[in-house]
Enzyme design. Sequence first.
Site, short mmCIF file in Angstrom:
data_model
loop_
_atom_site.label_atom_id
_atom_site.label_comp_id
_atom_site.label_asym_id
_atom_site.label_seq_id
_atom_site.Cartn_x
_atom_site.Cartn_y
_atom_site.Cartn_z
CB THR A 126 -0.94 0.00 1.22
OG1 THR A 126 -0.15 -0.20 2.39
CG2 THR A 126 -1.97 -1.12 1.12
CG ASP A 216 9.84 -3.28 1.80
OD1 ASP A 216 10.35 -3.45 2.93
OD2 ASP A 216 8.68 -2.87 1.64
NE ARG A 383 -3.81 -4.96 4.30
CZ ARG A 383 -3.11 -3.82 4.35
NH1 ARG A 383 -1.80 -3.82 4.40
NH2 ARG A 383 -3.72 -2.66 4.33
CG PHE A 450 -6.31 0.46 3.95
CD1 PHE A 450 -5.54 0.37 5.08
CD2 PHE A 450 -5.71 0.88 2.77
CE1 PHE A 450 -4.18 0.67 5.04
CE2 PHE A 450 -4.36 1.18 2.72
CZ PHE A 450 -3.59 1.08 3.86
C1 P61 Z 1 1.80 -3.68 8.30
F1 P61 Z 1 -2.36 -1.60 6.81
N1 P61 Z 1 3.51 -2.51 7.18
O1 P61 Z 1 2.09 -4.67 7.62
P1 P61 Z 1 5.84 1.83 8.01
N2 P61 Z 1 6.93 -2.14 3.57
C2 P61 Z 1 6.31 -3.22 4.08
C3 P61 Z 1 5.45 -3.06 5.15
O2 P61 Z 1 4.83 -4.12 5.65
C4 P61 Z 1 5.23 -1.76 5.71
C5 P61 Z 1 5.92 -0.66 5.12
C6 P61 Z 1 6.77 -0.89 4.08
C7 P61 Z 1 2.53 -2.44 8.07
C8 P61 Z 1 2.01 -1.15 8.67
C9 P61 Z 1 0.95 -0.70 7.76
O3 P61 Z 1 -1.59 -0.59 4.50
C10 P61 Z 1 -0.80 -0.49 5.61
O4 P61 Z 1 6.90 1.76 9.03
C11 P61 Z 1 6.55 -4.56 3.49
O5 P61 Z 1 4.53 1.29 8.46
O6 P61 Z 1 5.71 3.19 7.42
C12 P61 Z 1 4.32 -1.54 6.76
O7 P61 Z 1 6.36 0.86 6.86
C13 P61 Z 1 5.74 0.72 5.63
C14 P61 Z 1 -0.32 -1.22 7.84
C15 P61 Z 1 1.30 0.01 6.62
C16 P61 Z 1 -1.18 -1.09 6.78
C17 P61 Z 1 0.41 0.13 5.56
O8 P61 Z 1 0.94 -3.70 9.20
#
Ligand code: P61
Length: 458
Positions: A126, A216, A383, A450
């Site tokens: 996202t 990433d 998701r 979302f």
């Molecule tokens: C998560 F609903 N993930 O999985 P930040 N890359 C990747 C991630 O999984 C990620 C980020 C970058 C979250 C938090 C979150 O749609 C959503 O530190 C593979 O959260 O800024 C974050 O890193 C971004 C939840 C983010 C979400 C976006 O729960």
Amino acid sequence: MTRSYAAAPFKVKMVEPIRMTTRAERERFIAEAGYNTFLLRSDDVYIDLLTDSGTSAMSDRQWAGMMLGDEAYAGSRNFYHLEDAIQSVYGYRYIVPTHQGRGAEHLISRAAIRPGQYVPGNMYFTTTRLHQELAGGIFVDVIIDEAHDPANLHPFKGNVDLDKLAALVAAQGADNVAYVSLAGTVNMAGGQPVSLANVRQLRAFCDQHGLKLYLDATRLVENALFIQEREEGYAGKPIAAIVREFCDLTDGAWMSGKKDNLVNIGGWLAVNDQELFEELRNWVVVFEGLHTYGGLAGRDMEAMAIGIGESVQDEHVRARVGQVRYLGELLPEWGIPIVQPVGGHAIFLDARAFYPHLPQVEFPAQTLAAELYLDSGIRSMERGIASAGRDPQTGDHYYPKLELTRLTIPRRVYTQAHMDVVAESVKAVYDARQSTRGLRMVYEPKYLRFFQARFERL
Ligand code: P61
């Protein structure tokens, strides 16, 4: 029988009470939250599996490190500890700290994408895709087809399909491709890993076409465990060595330290190219903070530096992924459809198979998250179509093949008994599936809808 659940390599020193609510209370809370689990108060949640982001329990050493914060505006000693930790574990030369992952995504997208360029990646995430689009990029999914099929048992469902990538480069020209965006593991596919063989092929392809490969690295240590378990020649190799070998095949990485790095807040960017580094270091002072803190307190950088060291210990990764797998093994025994093989950080319920009577526009995965909360106070995350958002070019919903509800396991937080309770609640919701009705969206924010969208029952 082999037991996959390795006991956690720690004991508990401090506890945080959690509270069970009544069904009547939860009916009120979820309606007030617009049937969106992001809008619940955490006090009203029993077992919180919304995310593994920033929700890990820190170690006693990390908490001790918090007391050693050097809160100088410039040149904090904790920055140098963080720089050392990233250089020695991930191996990149130049480091830029950021407040969290999306801060790093913003900077790399801004520096490395020219408007109109394509950004191929192994499935969208996202925030990653949004920053690429805001920088003028056009995201193209080049993950293997198997990743879009919840039941397919491919051991490396995160792999890039080199033919899809080659077709894009042939059609658009390498000059119109900003870089290859590679995630290990792939969150939206179910926490699925990428093989080192695939990264090696990708590296060769990028070299051949003069393309950069950026990673990433958010959950790379989990990816490394899958390589250790599944890829020929890696059985005896330590996680740290696999992580390093993976990174050495890439030109740089961005990181949400809130996952693998075991902190509540923090992120970073790391590259090998000095010119790019200088541009990133210039942008960081505009959007995040000085280049030796990037929006973080000194104490947070110290905790992350220590967390990086802990995160690549084999026993830690084995217990962490083992706990996810434990939950993943309970559910299929009752016929509950989940993404297979079980990934690194979460169990993803297949909401399409769960609720075959609900069309995707009635938000089956959002519905399932609301039903789970109603049943037991367990918080999960949609998701599916709500998370996918809209195509900026057509304005229509993206219709992702995967319509999933994620039960995400925080690191070092819950016990095996909590996992049993979760499994029982999923079963109760599954047993009541036929009478479950869907949702309609009544409020839709423009970006990352979302998080704040609101729904009503149909
Ligand atoms: C998560 F609903 N993930 O999985 P930040 N890359 C990747 C991630 O999984 C990620 C980020 C970058 C979250 C938090 C979150 O749609 C959503 O530190 C593979 O959260 O800024 C974050 O890193 C971004 C939840 C983010 C979400 C976006 O729960």
